[in-house]
Design a protein around this motif. Structure first.
Motif, PDB file in Angstrom:
ATOM      1  N   THR A  46      23.926  60.093  99.217  1.00 19.11           N
ATOM      2  CA  THR A  46      23.678  58.847  99.734  1.00 19.11           C
ATOM      3  C   THR A  46      24.066  58.621 101.479  1.00 19.11           C
ATOM      4  O   THR A  46      24.998  59.571 101.538  1.00 19.11           O
ATOM      5  CB  THR A  46      24.050  57.579  99.054  1.00 19.11           C
ATOM      6  N   ASN A  47      23.787  57.938 102.063  1.00 18.35           N
ATOM      7  CA  ASN A  47      24.117  57.957 103.437  1.00 18.35           C
ATOM      8  C   ASN A  47      25.816  57.410 103.439  1.00 18.35           C
ATOM      9  O   ASN A  47      26.548  57.849 104.155  1.00 18.35           O
ATOM     10  CB  ASN A  47      23.407  56.852 104.182  1.00 18.35           C
ATOM     11  N   GLN A  48      25.952  56.538 102.381  1.00 15.36           N
ATOM     12  CA  GLN A  48      27.569  56.216 102.350  1.00 15.36           C
ATOM     13  C   GLN A  48      28.039  57.446 101.972  1.00 15.36           C
ATOM     14  O   GLN A  48      29.496  57.736 102.431  1.00 15.36           O
ATOM     15  CB  GLN A  48      27.591  55.094 101.280  1.00 15.36           C
ATOM     16  N   GLN A  49      27.722  58.371 100.981  1.00 15.59           N
ATOM     17  CA  GLN A  49      28.422  59.304 100.603  1.00 15.59           C
ATOM     18  C   GLN A  49      28.745  60.462 101.559  1.00 15.59           C
ATOM     19  O   GLN A  49      29.706  61.052 101.925  1.00 15.59           O
ATOM     20  CB  GLN A  49      27.823  60.006  99.449  1.00 15.59           C
ATOM     21  N   MET A  50      27.574  60.644 102.482  1.00 11.34           N
ATOM     22  CA  MET A  50      27.570  61.490 103.705  1.00 11.34           C
ATOM     23  C   MET A  50      28.683  61.004 104.533  1.00 11.34           C
ATOM     24  O   MET A  50      29.373  61.790 105.091  1.00 11.34           O
ATOM     25  CB  MET A  50      26.325  61.431 104.428  1.00 11.34           C
ATOM     26  N   ASP A  51      28.648  59.820 104.987  1.00 10.69           N
ATOM     27  CA  ASP A  51      29.691  59.127 105.720  1.00 10.69           C
ATOM     28  C   ASP A  51      31.159  59.642 105.042  1.00 10.69           C
ATOM     29  O   ASP A  51      32.239  59.757 105.994  1.00 10.69           O
ATOM     30  CB  ASP A  51      29.371  57.645 106.186  1.00 10.69           C
ATOM     31  N   LYS A  52      31.386  58.923 104.072  1.00  9.72           N
ATOM     32  CA  LYS A  52      32.716  59.484 103.402  1.00  9.72           C
ATOM     33  C   LYS A  52      32.875  60.850 103.481  1.00  9.72           C
ATOM     34  O   LYS A  52      34.287  61.230 103.747  1.00  9.72           O
ATOM     35  CB  LYS A  52      32.831  59.015 101.624  1.00  9.72           C
ATOM     36  N   MET A  53      32.200  61.826 103.203  1.00  7.16           N
ATOM     37  CA  MET A  53      32.372  63.177 103.357  1.00  7.16           C
ATOM     38  C   MET A  53      32.927  63.505 104.762  1.00  7.16           C
ATOM     39  O   MET A  53      33.807  64.365 104.721  1.00  7.16           O
ATOM     40  CB  MET A  53      31.078  63.993 102.811  1.00  7.16           C
ATOM     41  N   GLN A  54      32.281  62.936 105.759  1.00 12.90           N
ATOM     42  CA  GLN A  54      32.757  63.487 107.002  1.00 12.90           C
ATOM     43  C   GLN A  54      34.196  62.791 107.310  1.00 12.90           C
ATOM     44  O   GLN A  54      34.936  63.379 108.122  1.00 12.90           O
ATOM     45  CB  GLN A  54      31.633  62.603 108.132  1.00 12.90           C
ATOM     46  N   GLN A  55      34.301  61.493 106.973  1.00 11.46           N
ATOM     47  CA  GLN A  55      35.631  60.781 106.852  1.00 11.46           C
ATOM     48  C   GLN A  55      36.437  61.842 106.260  1.00 11.46           C
ATOM     49  O   GLN A  55      37.692  62.290 106.604  1.00 11.46           O
ATOM     50  CB  GLN A  55      35.882  59.672 106.273  1.00 11.46           C
ATOM     51  N   TRP A 106      35.867  64.401  98.141  1.00 11.97           N
ATOM     52  CA  TRP A 106      37.303  64.153  98.409  1.00 11.97           C
ATOM     53  C   TRP A 106      38.115  65.330  97.946  1.00 11.97           C
ATOM     54  O   TRP A 106      38.807  66.013  98.634  1.00 11.97           O
ATOM     55  CB  TRP A 106      37.830  62.737  98.035  1.00 11.97           C
ATOM     56  N   ASN A 107      37.919  65.740  96.577  1.00 14.14           N
ATOM     57  CA  ASN A 107      38.667  66.816  95.961  1.00 14.14           C
ATOM     58  C   ASN A 107      38.231  68.064  96.569  1.00 14.14           C
ATOM     59  O   ASN A 107      38.948  69.034  96.908  1.00 14.14           O
ATOM     60  CB  ASN A 107      38.410  66.724  94.548  1.00 14.14           C
ATOM     61  N   GLU A 108      36.868  68.356  96.923  1.00 11.09           N
ATOM     62  CA  GLU A 108      36.356  69.472  97.623  1.00 11.09           C
ATOM     63  C   GLU A 108      37.125  69.713  98.950  1.00 11.09           C
ATOM     64  O   GLU A 108      37.489  70.824  99.185  1.00 11.09           O
ATOM     65  CB  GLU A 108      34.949  69.508  97.512  1.00 11.09           C
ATOM     66  N   GLU A 109      36.982  68.612  99.782  1.00 13.07           N
ATOM     67  CA  GLU A 109      37.669  68.977 101.245  1.00 13.07           C
ATOM     68  C   GLU A 109      39.205  68.919 101.082  1.00 13.07           C
ATOM     69  O   GLU A 109      39.451  69.760 101.765  1.00 13.07           O
ATOM     70  CB  GLU A 109      37.311  67.650 101.858  1.00 13.07           C
ATOM     71  N   VAL A 110      39.814  68.374 100.147  1.00 11.13           N
ATOM     72  CA  VAL A 110      41.437  68.648 100.122  1.00 11.13           C
ATOM     73  C   VAL A 110      41.419  70.172  99.698  1.00 11.13           C
ATOM     74  O   VAL A 110      42.375  70.802  99.974  1.00 11.13           O
ATOM     75  CB  VAL A 110      41.939  67.606  99.219  1.00 11.13           C
ATOM     76  N   GLY A 111      40.799  70.643  98.390  1.00  8.87           N
ATOM     77  CA  GLY A 111      40.879  71.753  97.996  1.00  8.87           C
ATOM     78  C   GLY A 111      40.362  72.992  98.789  1.00  8.87           C
ATOM     79  O   GLY A 111      41.022  73.990  98.844  1.00  8.87           O
ATOM     80  N   ARG A 112      39.669  72.345  99.978  1.00  4.53           N
ATOM     81  CA  ARG A 112      39.220  73.364 100.922  1.00  4.53           C
ATOM     82  C   ARG A 112      40.443  74.010 101.990  1.00  4.53           C
ATOM     83  O   ARG A 112      40.644  75.187 102.434  1.00  4.53           O
ATOM     84  CB  ARG A 112      38.100  73.060 101.850  1.00  4.53           C
ATOM     85  N   ALA A 113      41.168  73.002 101.836  1.00  6.76           N
ATOM     86  CA  ALA A 113      42.405  73.148 102.868  1.00  6.76           C
ATOM     87  C   ALA A 113      43.837  73.583 102.247  1.00  6.76           C
ATOM     88  O   ALA A 113      44.452  74.420 102.354  1.00  6.76           O
ATOM     89  CB  ALA A 113      42.793  71.946 103.602  1.00  6.76           C
ATOM     90  N   CYS A 114      43.958  72.767 101.142  1.00  5.04           N
ATOM     91  CA  CYS A 114      45.305  72.912 100.277  1.00  5.04           C
ATOM     92  C   CYS A 114      45.144  72.586  98.852  1.00  5.04           C
ATOM     93  O   CYS A 114      45.121  71.521  98.386  1.00  5.04           O
ATOM     94  CB  CYS A 114      46.355  71.780 100.764  1.00  5.04           C
ATOM     95  N   TYR A 164      37.313  67.962  85.994  1.00  7.57           N
ATOM     96  CA  TYR A 164      36.348  67.619  87.089  1.00  7.57           C
ATOM     97  C   TYR A 164      36.986  67.763  88.501  1.00  7.57           C
ATOM     98  O   TYR A 164      36.403  68.355  89.396  1.00  7.57           O
ATOM     99  CB  TYR A 164      35.768  66.202  86.877  1.00  7.57           C
ATOM    100  N   SER A 165      38.225  67.420  88.681  1.00  9.75           N
ATOM    101  CA  SER A 165      38.826  67.540  90.028  1.00  9.75           C
ATOM    102  C   SER A 165      39.038  69.017  90.285  1.00  9.75           C
ATOM    103  O   SER A 165      39.027  69.548  91.556  1.00  9.75           O
ATOM    104  CB  SER A 165      40.456  66.975  89.994  1.00  9.75           C
ATOM    105  N   THR A 166      39.435  69.952  89.375  1.00 12.12           N
ATOM    106  CA  THR A 166      39.648  71.199  89.676  1.00 12.12           C
ATOM    107  C   THR A 166      38.234  71.911  90.046  1.00 12.12           C
ATOM    108  O   THR A 166      38.396  72.718  90.777  1.00 12.12           O
ATOM    109  CB  THR A 166      40.421  71.954  88.273  1.00 12.12           C
ATOM    110  N   ALA A 167      37.314  71.549  89.275  1.00 16.44           N
ATOM    111  CA  ALA A 167      36.026  72.217  89.646  1.00 16.44           C
ATOM    112  C   ALA A 167      35.808  71.886  90.910  1.00 16.44           C
ATOM    113  O   ALA A 167      35.245  73.129  91.553  1.00 16.44           O
ATOM    114  CB  ALA A 167      34.886  71.630  88.532  1.00 16.44           C
ATOM    115  N   TRP A 168      35.759  70.627  91.613  1.00 18.79           N
ATOM    116  CA  TRP A 168      35.628  70.480  93.055  1.00 18.79           C
ATOM    117  C   TRP A 168      36.248  71.050  93.858  1.00 18.79           C
ATOM    118  O   TRP A 168      36.145  71.902  94.978  1.00 18.79           O
ATOM    119  CB  TRP A 168      35.400  68.982  93.282  1.00 18.79           C
ATOM    120  N   GLY A 169      37.619  71.089  93.508  1.00 22.56           N
ATOM    121  CA  GLY A 169      38.784  72.096  94.183  1.00 22.56           C
ATOM    122  C   GLY A 169      38.581  73.150  94.397  1.00 22.56           C
ATOM    123  O   GLY A 169      38.560  73.904  95.579  1.00 22.56           O
TER     124      GLY A 169
END
Length: 382
Positions: A9-18, A75-83, A242-247
């Motif tokens: 959704t647009n809201q999810q896309m906005d959150k992902m960018q945040q 959120w978990n994906e983006e954090v997992g990408r970095a740390c 679920y968190s680990t999968a996205w991470g």
């Protein structure tokens, strides 16, 4: 990775960018330090709390951000990408708070959850023991009911964030029946021993916990006696998977990005590495499997948001595939980087170490295979 076709959704896309902006500014610059120093500075945790991301999935009335599962996954994906360390710690907070939200009493929710979502109380999920890993039904820690208290004796090991947590969700046996108890760090008889020198997840601040006749108020029991493993623990472990999968999907994406950048700038035998066919084969597998991992994670999130019973099955699929692929992607990334790949100057060696741990935590690769095969008879053989 371009994800416009994934139906967000647009809201999810906005959150992902945040999330991308926040992680790039606040987490990525300190990821190497967290790994090297084997700990997360309180200032980094405070920035996550200040941003409102600590109680990510909790309802607003408990101070949470009320994220849907897909947004929480992003959120978990983006954090997992970095740390991976911070992603692991964030996942553990969710394992505990989601268990209280699902199985706690009204009083427990009102007392504990606002303090946990605000960061006033940091938490850890304490189920593993030195001799008991995947076989959680065989836990040896005892909790004997004495009046209005439980007397807890035993030990837990490999507890993520155990060095820092203020409250532990501890699983024990009460006359042959499993119980889940909230035990505060300052409880007399509880000793915390830091664990260091790990292969990966070095900054996750793991600890061993020793309980010597710790007296815990009976009101700290989460769920009923006998429900500790089948309901409370499984709830927390599923959240963790679920968190680990996205991470893991995020970490695989980091391996892909690092590899694409490296082969585009490195020359060997008068050609850029990106022009060598064997390198192209590794890149192709990395890109394809990273996209597949994200699709599986997204599918699991959508099923959770729709309250589908198959969401647990989808989560095991996502955790299994994402963690296995993350390790393969990290292995290939190190290979692509050559000697530079084993240097601390490049992040891929850290990715490799952390990726291996993802195949073990929240149910090993082999446990996921067993769960998937068993669930297949329910969800696929119909």
């Amino acid at each position: 990775m371009k994800i416009e076709d994934l139906g967000l959704t647009n809201q999810q896309m906005d959150k992902m960018q945040q999330f991308k902006n926040f992680v790039g500014l606040e987490i990525e610059p300190v990821a190497r330090h967290i790994d090297a120093e084997e700990g997360v500075p309180d200032s980094v945790l405070q920035r996550i709390i200040d941003e409102g991301y600590w109680g990510a999935t909790l309802p607003v009335k408990y101070g949470g951000a009320n994220m849907d599962y897909v947004t929480y996954g992003l959120w978990n994906e983006e954090v997992g990408r970095a740390c991976s360390n911070l992603r692991n710690i964030i996942g553990v907070q969710g394992m505990v708070t989601s268990s209280i939200l699902r199985w706690g009493t009204k009083e427990q929710k009102e007392y504990w959850l606002p303090r946990m979502s605000s960061g006033e109380l940091m938490v850890a999920f304490a189920i593993t023991e030195s001799q008991i890993g995947s076989d959680i039904k065989s836990i040896q820690t005892k909790a004997q009911r004495v009046g209005d208290e439980y007397v807890v004796s035993g030990q837990k090991k490999w507890i993520t964030f155990g060095q820092r947590a203020d409250v532990y969700l501890v699983f024990a046996q009460n006359e042959g029946q499993a119980v889940a108890l909230l035990i505060e760090r300052n409880t007399p008889g509880l000793t915390v021993h830091p664990i260091s020198g790990l292969l990966g997840f070095r900054g996750s601040m793991l600890a061993e916990l020793e309980f010597e006749e710790c007296r815990v108020p009976a009101k700290n029991l989460v769920g009923a006696v006998g429900f500790g493993l089948a309901l409370v623990a499984n709830n927390g472990l599923t959240h963790g998977r679920y968190s680990t999968a996205w991470g893991a999907a995020g970490l695989a994406g980091a391996c892909m990005d690092a590899s694409l950048k490296y082969v585009s700038g490195r020359r060997q035998f008068d050609h850029y590495l990106k022009d060598h066919q064997l390198i192209q084969q590794m890149i192709a597998d990395m890109v394809t499997n990273t996209m597949a991992a994200k699709h599986l994670c997204l599918r699991a999130g959508l099923l959770w948001d729709q309250n589908e019973t198959s969401a647990t099955f989808a989560t095991s699929l996502a955790k299994y595939f994402s963690s296995v692929h993350a390790f393969k992607a990290a292995t290939d990334a190190v290979q692509i980087h050559g000697a530079n790949g084993i240097s601390k100057e490049y992040p891929v060696q850290r990715y490799l170490r952390d990726a291996k741990v993802m195949e073990i935590v929240e149910g090993s690769t082999q446990i996921q295979q067993v769960l998937i095969a068993q669930d297949a008879f329910t969800y696929l053989n119909q």
